[in-house]
Design an enzyme around this catalytic site. Structure first.
Site, PDB file in Angstrom:
ATOM      1  CG  HIS A  58       5.616   3.309  10.062  1.00  0.00           C
ATOM      2  ND1 HIS A  58       5.776   2.309  10.885  1.00  0.00           N
ATOM      3  CD2 HIS A  58       4.959   2.638   8.965  1.00  0.00           C
ATOM      4  CE1 HIS A  58       5.315   1.238  10.774  1.00  0.00           C
ATOM      5  NE2 HIS A  58       4.652   1.484   9.599  1.00  0.00           N
ATOM      6  CD  GLU A 112       7.676   1.771   7.299  1.00  0.00           C
ATOM      7  OE1 GLU A 112       8.208   1.038   8.012  1.00  0.00           O
ATOM      8  OE2 GLU A 112       6.785   1.529   6.309  1.00  0.00           O
ATOM      9  CG  ASN A 113      10.698   4.312   1.760  1.00  0.00           C
ATOM     10  OD1 ASN A 113       9.792   4.648   1.110  1.00  0.00           O
ATOM     11  ND2 ASN A 113      11.481   3.221   1.527  1.00  0.00           N
ATOM     12  N   GLY A 123       0.873  -1.121  -0.055  1.00  0.00           N
ATOM     13  CA  GLY A 123       0.046   0.155   0.016  1.00  0.00           C
ATOM     14  C   GLY A 123       0.804   1.199  -0.037  1.00  0.00           C
ATOM     15  CB  ALA A 124       1.861   3.532   1.532  1.00  0.00           C
ATOM     16  CG  HIS A 135       0.239   2.720   8.610  1.00  0.00           C
ATOM     17  ND1 HIS A 135      -0.262   2.065   9.661  1.00  0.00           N
ATOM     18  CD2 HIS A 135       1.356   2.322   8.128  1.00  0.00           C
ATOM     19  CE1 HIS A 135       0.756   1.009   9.777  1.00  0.00           C
ATOM     20  NE2 HIS A 135       1.644   1.305   8.736  1.00  0.00           N
ATOM     21  CD  GLU A 136       2.961   3.846   5.204  1.00  0.00           C
ATOM     22  OE1 GLU A 136       4.414   3.488   5.689  1.00  0.00           O
ATOM     23  OE2 GLU A 136       2.421   2.589   4.881  1.00  0.00           O
TER      24      GLU A 136
END
Length: 868
Positions: free
Chosen positions: A300, A263-264, A260-261, A296-297
């Site tokens: 993180h 979090e870099n 989905g994605a 969410h990301e």
């Protein structure tokens, strides 16, 4: 396959022999041959002169130690072993990779015209040889070089520190990330984009540049993502006191993405599904999904990036905690009750099914072959429920103290789940020793409740027993610490205070034994008990409620979730009865009292429309399937269909009036407007199975001014198999074939089509101009929807669905094993079905197991299923 992949065990963890403090990367980007130069500062940690690095699917072009060419090394398919090394040294490695041919979408690859990376969990080893493990944290400097015309934007982690032009139309940008991070958080993107820019001022007054990169022409679909990002940054400061720590925060939307994605650090790479939205292309569900995933990301940044995982067995440390945080974000911004209901649906449906499958595992697994296989609902969603239980046991104030202590202790480190629980214990003084079993024990606990009222002594006794069935990975289970949220009601709807041993008991009961009794005192009348309020633990609860008690709770319970749960229990009781009736050729029925109860909910003047919509929504076929073994897909479908038709027939006048009353002339994503649309479209789904269905559905499709109402009309036509279905589907395809993301909604309707010839139509749809098996979104929408959300057709007794699944999985095994591994799950649960279907599914699994080049993603799951 040529060799069997080897399992890894959590108990075998050892710290690395070497560590890397700094990494300087240079990417010279070309479609067919990109050169990567990686210069590392390496420090020996143990008495070992051989450094073993991870690496695969690339060409090694050179090695230097302290500037000297180095020949003392061995190269295998998966590792580079470098010998005779000093205590500290500079290691330079040159590799060559081919982004254009990387269909696995791990490491460096092309997404459309853009270069893109995905390194979680173990993709960095496809870029350069490295200590590709989460407990090696280094400071990264990255220089990206590419053609300026085709790649005007060159992005990586951290802050921009320098840039310039080169000969031959190429240019470069240098990025520096001051925060040490593991390799899985590295990111690089290069390409042509439209950019939406904004700014956020943090609570300490720092200004952070915000940039969202989207494919050219999609800029009008980015503002909601930007608003969601700003809301997330503000919320994390207000609720958790956590502030962003770089000068810039970037999001890039790409079309080809396995997840989905991601979090870099400072550069989040997103599946475009979770960024792009406007009222003509996205539904309300899409808008809410974007808000949740953006949150969410971003969350993180602290729970995953600043504090990362010591090893991949600790994945829930970051994912379970961050899912809890994004759920709280969505609940604080929207309807807490509706968000909780939707979270619980995921647990009771697919997560419970995962617990009952051969892939059952604790939220902290003990063994793994392919880490990608443990990005599961158990690790994420059940992991979040475990965090929520800690929150329930500690309360908000103590939970926040625990979070603060956790951050103070572990910022900048690679931590464990035990570290998190210890911080919660130390900050609150609450003993969580037994509670830790939730991290190590797999399966779904079954809790049975009985009650007894003693009128003479004015006591009410709640007797609880718990048991967790043996799972493939764990034959023996222990009693868990289960927080039971309970409330007692008098017949007038007032709350009866809970007193145990002359002391107020509060709503949370600590259920810690195999069998345990709670005796409530001073109870002046036989109460109605509300059990497991807010779904306070991820368990299956069994209690023999009467219809009258459930109808009472639907109206009188002062907790909205408890109202909904009572309604679901009432529906479940008659679903079970009607499934049994269908199986024995008896007439299906639904009492007038039940119909009246749902009529009362529909006509309520106090409940919010969004909540009424949830109350009227029947459980999914997959959730109901989890109640039975063997699963009778045809009986379940028939019982659900009957109940839908019965409710529609009884409430047709009220549904029709509500449908027309809730019409909105203007589209807005305000939560009140979303709720009204939700209830209106729930009414339409019921009305679609009545005589007026064809007329209403067609009219809504033709007059809809937003994608939510358009899709509601098409979904109603699809599920009710209305005559207008084909014309609506054709019109939609003609209008949107140019936009793959929008067409995913159309593909999903094709995949979930209940028609008898659904599989034939799906095969035809695979030749649609907008479909590509190489695109994970397209594949999941059409083929994945058929596998997982069309049980009657997928499980046809002729085995055609299973044969089709095998054919698709063989293709995906070659091109994208990670997607294949996620889509095989419905086949793994074959022992839940009758003997005929078991044989048919097992035949296909055995065929797959014998593939010469079977990827380890599939190998692990198939072998666990066959060994079950």
């Amino acid at each position: 396959m040529t060799h069997q992949p080897q399992a890894k065990y959590r108990k075998d963890y050892t710290s690395p022999d070497f560590t890397i403090s700094d990494l300087d990367l240079t990417f010279d980007l070309f479609d067919q041959e990109t050169t990567v130069t990686a210069v590392s500062k390496v420090i020996k940690q143990k008495d070992n002169s051989t450094l073993t690095l991870d690496g695969e699917h690339m060409e090694l072009a050179g090695i230097q130690i302290d500037g000297v060419e180095w020949s003392a090394y061995e190269l295998t398919d998966t590792n580079l072993h470098i010998h005779d090394l000093p205590k500290e040294f500079e290691l330079a490695i040159i590799t060559k990779v081919n982004p254009s041919e990387n269909t696995a979408l791990e490491g460096l690859y092309k997404s459309g015209g853009a270069f893109c990376t995905q390194c979680e969990a173990e993709g960095f080893r496809r870029i350069t040889y490295f200590l590709d493990r989460p407990d090696v944290l280094a400071k990264y400097t990255t220089t990206v070089i590419a053609d300026k015309e085709t790649n005007p934007y060159l992005l990586s982690n951290g802050n921009r520190v320098d840039s310039g032009d080169l000969d031959n139309g190429r240019h470069w940008v240098k990025w520096s990330d001051p925060h040490p991070k593991p390799s899985y958080l590295f990111a690089l993107v290069a390409g042509q984009f439209d950019v939406l820019r904004d700014q956020f001022t943090t609570m300490s007054g720092r200004k952070v540049d915000l940039e969202i990169f989207v494919d050219q022409g999609n800029l009008d679909r980015a503002p909601h993502a930007m608003a969601s990002l700003i809301n997330a940054m503000k919320w994390d400061e207000e609720r958790f006191g956590l502030e962003y720590d770089l000068d810039i925060y970037m999001i890039v939307a790409v079309d080809f993405f396995n997840m989905g994605a991601m979090e870099n650090k400072g550069l989040n790479v997103f599946n475009s599904k979770y960024v792009l939205a406007n009222d003509q292309t996205a539904t309300d569900t899409d808008y809410l999904g974007i808000e949740a995933v953006i949150g969410h990301e971003y969350f993180h940044n602290w729970t995953g990036n600043r504090i990362t995982c010591r090893d991949w067995f600790q994945l829930s440390l970051k994912e379970g905690l961050t899912v809890f945080r994004d759920q709280e974000f969505s609940s604080d911004l929207g309807s807490r009750a509706v968000n909780r209901i939707n979270n619980v649906r995921i647990i009771r449906g697919p997560q419970f099914a995962e617990d009952a499958s051969p892939m059952s595992h604790p939220i902290r697994p003990e063994t793994v072959i392919e880490m990608n296989n443990f990005y599961t609902l158990t690790v994420y969603e059940k992991g979040s429920e475990v965090i929520r239980m800690i929150h329930t046991l500690l309360g908000e104030e103590n939970f926040q103290k625990g979070m603060k202590l956790y951050v103070e202790r572990h910022d900048g480190t690679a931590a464990t789940c035990d570290d998190f629980v210890a911080a919660m214990e130390d900050a609150s003084g609450v003993d969580l020793q037994q509670f830790r079993l939730w991290y190590s024990q797999s399966g779904t606990p079954q809790v049975k409740a009985t009650t007894n009222y003693d009128q003479q002594n004015r006591t009410f006794t709640l007797q609880l027993t718990q048991a967790t069935a043996a799972t493939q990975d764990q034959p023996e289970k222990q009693a868990l610490h289960i927080p039971m949220n309970v409330e007692l009601y008098a017949q007038d709807g007032s709350i009866i205070p809970m007193v145990i041993n002359d002391k107020p008991a509060g709503n949370i009961l600590n259920f810690t034994q195999d069998e345990q009794s709670f005796v409530f005192e001073n109870v002046s009348e036989k109460p109605v008990i509300s059990l497991l309020r807010e779904f306070s633990a991820p368990i299956k609860l069994h209690y023999d409620y009467s219809d009258e008690d459930l109808m009472f709770l639907m109206v009188k319970a002062q907790n909205e979730f408890a109202c909904w749960d009572a309604g679901q229990n009432l529906i479940a009781k008659y679903l079970r009865q009607n499934i049994a009736a269908f199986q024995t050729d008896k007439e299906l029925s639904l009492p007038q009292s039940v119909l009246d109860a749902f009529k009362g909910i529909l006509l309520s003047e106090t409940l919010e429309p969004a909540f009424i919509s949830e109350m009227l929504t029947l459980p999914s076929q997959n959730e109901v399937a989890g109640w039975f073994k063997p699963v009778d897909v045809d009986a379940i479908a028939e019982a659900l269909g009957f109940m839908k038709r019965a409710i529609a027939a009884e409430l047709v006048e009220e549904l029709t009036a509500m449908y027309h009353n809730l019409k909105q002339d203007q589209y807005s994503v305000e939560h009140d407007c979303i709720g009204k649309r939700s209830l209106r479209n729930t009414c339409l789904a019921y009305l679609a199975v009545t005589d007026e269905g064809e007329k209403l559905v067609t009219a809504q499709y033709q007059s809809a001014n937003n994608m939510t109402d358009t899709m509601a009309a098409m979904s109603s036509a699809n599920q009710a198999q209305l005559a207008c279905r084909e014309s609506l589907m054709k019109d939609f395809s003609d209008k949107w074939s140019h936009d793959g993301l929008v067409m995913d909604k159309w593909f999903m309707l094709q995949g979930t089509n209940p028609a008898n010839n659904a599989l034939e139509m799906i095969k035809q749809t695979m030749s649609h101009t907008a479909f590509s098996l190489k695109n994970p979104n397209r594949t999941r929408s059409l083929v994945g929807a058929f596998f997982g959300q069309n049980p009657v057709n997928f499980h046809k007794i002729d085995g055609s669905g299973y044969q089709f699944a095998s054919e698709i999985l063989i293709q995906l095994n070659e091109s994208n094993p990670q997607v294949a591994s996620r889509m095989i799950d419905p086949l793994l649960k074959y022992r839940q079905y009758d003997e005929t279907r078991q044989v048919l599914i097992r035949t296909e699994l055995e065929k797959l197991s014998k593939l010469e080049n079977l990827a380890k993603d599939l190998y692990e799951k198939i072998n666990k299923a066959l060994e079950a």
